[in-house]
Design a protein around this motif. Structure first.
Motif, PDB file in Angstrom:
ATOM      1  N   ILE A   1       0.839  -1.201   0.000  1.00 41.94           N
ATOM      2  CA  ILE A   1       0.000   0.000   0.000  1.00 41.94           C
ATOM      3  C   ILE A   1       0.870   1.245   0.000  1.00 41.94           C
ATOM      4  CG2 ILE A   1      -1.647   1.336   1.379  1.00 41.94           C
ATOM      5  CD1 ILE A   1      -2.784  -1.363   2.357  1.00 41.94           C
ATOM      6  N   ALA A   2       1.936   1.240   0.800  1.00 48.88           N
ATOM      7  CA  ALA A   2       2.828   2.392   0.893  1.00 48.88           C
ATOM      8  C   ALA A   2       3.496   2.677  -0.454  1.00 48.88           C
ATOM      9  CB  ALA A   2       3.883   2.151   1.970  1.00 48.88           C
ATOM     10  N   CYS A   3       3.966   1.638  -1.129  1.00 51.52           N
ATOM     11  CA  CYS A   3       4.626   1.821  -2.428  1.00 51.52           C
ATOM     12  C   CYS A   3       3.652   2.357  -3.471  1.00 51.52           C
ATOM     13  CB  CYS A   3       5.230   0.500  -2.898  1.00 51.52           C
ATOM     14  SG  CYS A   3       6.636  -0.075  -1.921  1.00 51.52           S
ATOM     15  N   ARG A   4       2.436   1.810  -3.476  1.00 55.07           N
ATOM     16  CA  ARG A   4       1.444   2.277  -4.445  1.00 55.07           C
ATOM     17  C   ARG A   4       1.083   3.740  -4.178  1.00 55.07           C
ATOM     18  NH1 ARG A   4      -2.396   0.188  -8.011  1.00 55.07           N
ATOM     19  NH2 ARG A   4      -3.442   1.976  -8.950  1.00 55.07           N
ATOM     20  N   LEU A   5       0.935   4.100  -2.914  1.00 48.03           N
ATOM     21  CA  LEU A   5       0.601   5.471  -2.561  1.00 48.03           C
ATOM     22  C   LEU A   5       1.731   6.413  -2.961  1.00 48.03           C
ATOM     23  CD1 LEU A   5      -1.313   7.448  -1.200  1.00 48.03           C
ATOM     24  CD2 LEU A   5      -0.265   6.857   0.995  1.00 48.03           C
ATOM     25  N   TYR A   6       2.965   6.013  -2.717  1.00 48.04           N
ATOM     26  CA  TYR A   6       4.117   6.828  -3.116  1.00 48.04           C
ATOM     27  C   TYR A   6       4.080   7.101  -4.616  1.00 48.04           C
ATOM     28  CZ  TYR A   6       8.977   8.069  -4.177  1.00 48.04           C
ATOM     29  OH  TYR A   6      10.105   8.700  -4.641  1.00 48.04           O
ATOM     30  N   ARG A   7       3.889   6.057  -5.413  1.00 55.10           N
ATOM     31  CA  ARG A   7       3.879   6.233  -6.867  1.00 55.10           C
ATOM     32  C   ARG A   7       2.709   7.106  -7.326  1.00 55.10           C
ATOM     33  NH1 ARG A   7       5.188   0.520  -6.567  1.00 55.10           N
ATOM     34  NH2 ARG A   7       7.392   0.197  -7.093  1.00 55.10           N
ATOM     35  N   ASP A   8       1.560   6.935  -6.690  1.00 56.68           N
ATOM     36  CA  ASP A   8       0.405   7.748  -7.060  1.00 56.68           C
ATOM     37  C   ASP A   8       0.669   9.229  -6.815  1.00 56.68           C
ATOM     38  OD1 ASP A   8      -1.016   5.539  -7.824  1.00 56.68           O
ATOM     39  OD2 ASP A   8      -2.230   5.405  -5.999  1.00 56.68           O
ATOM     40  N   ILE A   9       1.270   9.551  -5.683  1.00 55.68           N
ATOM     41  CA  ILE A   9       1.548  10.955  -5.353  1.00 55.68           C
ATOM     42  C   ILE A   9       2.611  11.524  -6.278  1.00 55.68           C
ATOM     43  CG2 ILE A   9       2.469  12.506  -3.589  1.00 55.68           C
ATOM     44  CD1 ILE A   9       1.189  10.707  -1.475  1.00 55.68           C
ATOM     45  N   VAL A  10       3.691  10.768  -6.502  1.00 57.75           N
ATOM     46  CA  VAL A  10       4.780  11.257  -7.365  1.00 57.75           C
ATOM     47  C   VAL A  10       4.289  11.490  -8.792  1.00 57.75           C
ATOM     48  CG1 VAL A  10       6.968  10.598  -8.439  1.00 57.75           C
ATOM     49  CG2 VAL A  10       6.641  10.290  -5.978  1.00 57.75           C
ATOM     50  N   SER A  11       3.445  10.571  -9.306  1.00 57.35           N
ATOM     51  CA  SER A  11       2.961  10.716 -10.678  1.00 57.35           C
ATOM     52  C   SER A  11       1.970  11.867 -10.822  1.00 57.35           C
ATOM     53  CB  SER A  11       2.300   9.413 -11.148  1.00 57.35           C
ATOM     54  OG  SER A  11       1.162   9.109 -10.352  1.00 57.35           O
ATOM     55  N   ALA A  12       1.372  12.290  -9.715  1.00 55.40           N
ATOM     56  CA  ALA A  12       0.373  13.366  -9.776  1.00 55.40           C
ATOM     57  C   ALA A  12       1.000  14.752  -9.652  1.00 55.40           C
ATOM     58  CB  ALA A  12      -0.668  13.176  -8.678  1.00 55.40           C
ATOM     59  N   HIS A  13       2.296  14.829  -9.322  1.00 55.71           N
ATOM     60  CA  HIS A  13       2.957  16.128  -9.111  1.00 55.71           C
ATOM     61  C   HIS A  13       4.309  16.165  -9.821  1.00 55.71           C
ATOM     62  CE1 HIS A  13       0.016  17.212  -5.979  1.00 55.71           C
ATOM     63  NE2 HIS A  13       0.131  15.957  -5.558  1.00 55.71           N
ATOM     64  N   ASP A  14       4.698  17.341 -10.226  1.00 52.78           N
ATOM     65  CA  ASP A  14       5.984  17.537 -10.888  1.00 52.78           C
ATOM     66  C   ASP A  14       7.001  18.044  -9.874  1.00 52.78           C
ATOM     67  OD1 ASP A  14       7.904  17.679 -12.849  1.00 52.78           O
ATOM     68  OD2 ASP A  14       7.245  19.628 -13.628  1.00 52.78           O
ATOM     69  N   TRP A  15       7.279  17.215  -8.860  1.00 53.64           N
ATOM     70  CA  TRP A  15       8.158  17.621  -7.774  1.00 53.64           C
ATOM     71  C   TRP A  15       9.604  17.150  -7.962  1.00 53.64           C
ATOM     72  CZ3 TRP A  15       4.309  15.752  -3.466  1.00 53.64           C
ATOM     73  CH2 TRP A  15       3.262  16.691  -3.357  1.00 53.64           C
ATOM     74  N   GLY A  16       9.811  16.270  -8.945  1.00 54.01           N
ATOM     75  CA  GLY A  16      11.170  15.818  -9.215  1.00 54.01           C
ATOM     76  C   GLY A  16      11.618  14.593  -8.448  1.00 54.01           C
ATOM     77  N   PHE A  17      10.712  13.964  -7.702  1.00 51.93           N
ATOM     78  CA  PHE A  17      11.089  12.738  -6.982  1.00 51.93           C
ATOM     79  C   PHE A  17      11.069  11.543  -7.935  1.00 51.93           C
ATOM     80  CE2 PHE A  17       9.499  15.507  -3.614  1.00 51.93           C
ATOM     81  CZ  PHE A  17      10.463  15.345  -2.622  1.00 51.93           C
TER      82      PHE A  17
END
Length: 327
Positions: free
Chosen positions: A254-270
């Protein structure tokens, strides 16, 4: 006419097809005429809206039984629910019928992702959803309307969903049904005796609108922490699933999926790949808290001038910190 989308990896592939008559415009005309002497402007306006939109609505039909499979990754502790929904979808696909399944009760402790799952399910089905917080309800008219003779009366959530929406079978999420309370004469769960039964739901009548509607296509998903406050006749109308707390592997997933969802939704450079040590720390938190912890960690990393998370970014969410995190 059927609208379909090209199947892409991990995408919904569910067409919109057919329509169902939800109410008869002739009945609306009669109700409008009958209410004319009292001249309730709000009610007359609602009737006019019903006439303008017409009495038919689209129904979503599934094209594949595996359209909900991605939920196994984002909500791994809901496996039993997902498998039963897949069976319902398989039958719908076989018969070229609308999405349909028995009313669902997700039972389990706070923070394990019940509400998130209900919303994610609606997204995967493509039906959209309407959310009702039952903990704030003290009267049944919230769902089924109040008589137009009362001051400030209005249609209930069901009539609003059917009249205001384009679909006849959206998901209705009733959150924390065990916390609904109020005067027994105006039981907030009262309308469910009718709405959760297919045959009686077909002839649903909102007290405010007073026009027969077909609410039998609605998809009901309810959540609760404790079934003891739910009347037995209501429980008997639903498939009850006791949802467990995610185990260590599931929480990590769940943590990995949530991380990817947040990163893909923002252009933060992570980077898209989550750091292993951070995800292990995050997995120790309940699903409800993981998003808050991640957002805090992303902010901490940026303040430190980093484009990669470190385990220290989660310090304030670790057990023993002053921040209270619990299930």
């Amino acid at each position: 006419m059927i609208a379909t989308a090209t199947k892409q990896p991990n995408e919904i592939c569910i067409p919109l097809a057919d329509s169902r008559q939800i109410y008869r415009v002739e009945d609306v005309d009669k109700a409008l005429e009958a209410s004319a002497p009292a001249r309730n402007e709000a009610l007359a306006s609602f009737y006019e809206r019903m006439r303008e939109t017409g009495g038919t609505r689209f129904v979503v039909k599934p094209s594949r039984a595996d359209s909900v499979d991605p939920l196994h990754e984002s909500c791994p502790n809901f496996g039993e629910v997902i498998e039963d929904i897949r069976k319902s979808l398989a039958l719908a696909v076989s018969g070229n019928e609308p999405v349909s399944f028995a009313p669902i009760l997700l039972l389990g402790e706070p923070g394990i992702g019940k509400t998130h799952f209900a919303r994610a399910l609606a997204e995967r089905l493509g039906t959209g959803y309407h959310f009702v917080s039952m903990s704030s309800l003290t009267a049944g008219w919230i769902l089924s309307g109040a008589s137009a003779q009362w001051n400030h009366a209005k249609p209930g959530k069901v009539a609003q969903a059917l009249v205001g929406g384009e679909l006849a079978n959206p998901v209705i999420v009733l959150d924390e049904v065990d916390k609904a309370g109020g005067d027994a004469r105006y039981d907030p769960l009262g309308p469910l005796y009718e709405l959760l039964e297919h045959d009686t739901a077909r002839r649903f009548r909102d007290e405010y609108v007073d026009v027969e509607m077909d609410a039998s296509h609605l998809l009901w998903v309810t959540t609760a922490n404790d079934e003891r406050n739910i009347p037995e006749p209501i429980l008997n109308r639903m498939n009850v699933y006791v949802v467990p707390r995610p185990d260590a592997d599931e929480s990590f997933m769940i943590a990995c999926r949530l991380y990817r969802d947040i990163v893909s939704a923002h252009d933060w450079g992570f980077p898209m790949d989550p750091p292993q040590d951070v995800m292990e720390c995050l997995a120790s938190l309940p699903p409800r808290s993981q998003r808050r912890a991640l957002m805090s960690a992303f902010g901490s990393a940026k303040l430190a001038g980093r484009d990669r998370l470190a385990a220290d970014d989660l310090d304030s969410y670790r057990p023993g910190s002053k921040r209270k995190i619990g299930f």
